[in-house]
Design an enzyme around this catalytic site. Sequence first.
Site, PDB file in Angstrom:
ATOM      1  N   ARG B 212      43.966  45.217  46.601  1.00  0.00           N
ATOM      2  CA  ARG B 212      43.860  43.739  46.692  1.00  0.00           C
ATOM      3  C   ARG B 212      42.386  43.475  47.065  1.00  0.00           C
ATOM      4  NH1 ARG B 212      44.891  38.673  44.775  1.00  0.00           N
ATOM      5  NH2 ARG B 212      42.795  39.152  44.543  1.00  0.00           N
ATOM      6  N   CYS B 216      39.586  41.498  44.968  1.00  0.00           N
ATOM      7  CA  CYS B 216      38.616  40.297  45.467  1.00  0.00           C
ATOM      8  C   CYS B 216      37.188  40.638  45.436  1.00  0.00           C
ATOM      9  CB  CYS B 216      39.327  40.103  46.930  1.00  0.00           C
ATOM     10  SG  CYS B 216      39.903  38.416  46.980  1.00  0.00           S
TER      11      CYS B 216
END
Lengths: 106, 255
Positions: B212, B216
């Site tokens: 994750r 990002c």
Amino acid sequence: MTRALINTPKQAQQGEVIEIRAMIAHVMETGHRRDAQGAAVPRNIIHRFQCLYDDVEIFAADFYPAMAANPFIAFSTVATTSGVLTFAWTDDQGTIQRATAEITVV
Amino acid sequence: MALKHGLAAAVLALLGAGGLVAQEKRSGLDYMTPETRAMQEDDMSNPGMLFIAEGEGLWQAPAGAANIACSGCHGTAAQSMRGTATRYPAIEESTRRPIDLAGRINLCRQTQQKAQAFPAESPELLALTAYVAHQSRGMPIAPPADDRLTPYRKSGRDLFERRLGQLGLSCAACHEGHAGQRLGGSIIPQAHPTAYPLYRLEWQTLGSLQRRLRNCMTGMRAEPFAHGAPELIALEAYLMSRATGLPIETPGVRP
């Protein structure tokens, strides 16, 4: 090894409409993707799902490449007799994964 | 209506700054549509549970030259691993550096089972990590009060606030400055890592917090840190301390 989650009522009244939910772990590779080297990744999806209630087909479905990975399917049927529900998922590699669930009808 | 708002404001003022922060902390779960929430909350429709089942199998399967299973030493995960995920990242005594839960599992695999470490983000590592973290579901995140972690949390915080990449964004710019608002069509959550490893519908599989974070960073047009990089561990350590008190949800479902 079949990795599937089957949700059926353990017990039902005769004639009752019951909901059956089944999910299976599968990549559902569409055949449209390429790997890091640019080679096409061959299609490998489950293309057929079938549910038998004491060896009688009560539900079946054809799947296509737009289905997401780990397909989840829910449907309903009428509880008739105590017996075994058999689920079968067939993929493009010819692998048939199976799972069963027992139901008692009172 | 005005009276209601006035009352609410008075109550909030009474709570004071510390209380207010705890009140406002929200898991990404709170921002999701009712459909996605329902998917996470029902174990029979949460696809993450498929990985939990696989993890349970791995927990009991002997592996490596030592031919021993996780359960061979740790017994029943429901007892021995209860609360474990609430405390990671923690300091690993052999290296005196912080290690996250997936790293700890891989270390155990190498030193105790004498087996090859699972590759980062491999289905096996994710399944086993999720299975262990799942034993803490519902328990509040409780990072250890270990002074040795302080510098790492501090550097994690620095990274969280540092502007990176071609877009000149920091984690804080969105997740603190604009949490609850929208980026494109998606709501920006507060970035509390309560549910990892989690099933993202976009990924169509389970993924780690590191995935994750790297994801990002790519979105910020920054070069992502490598899997297992000390920067990512420091960020994990900071994010977990920032999320203190929120319940573990593993396996979460996110859009």
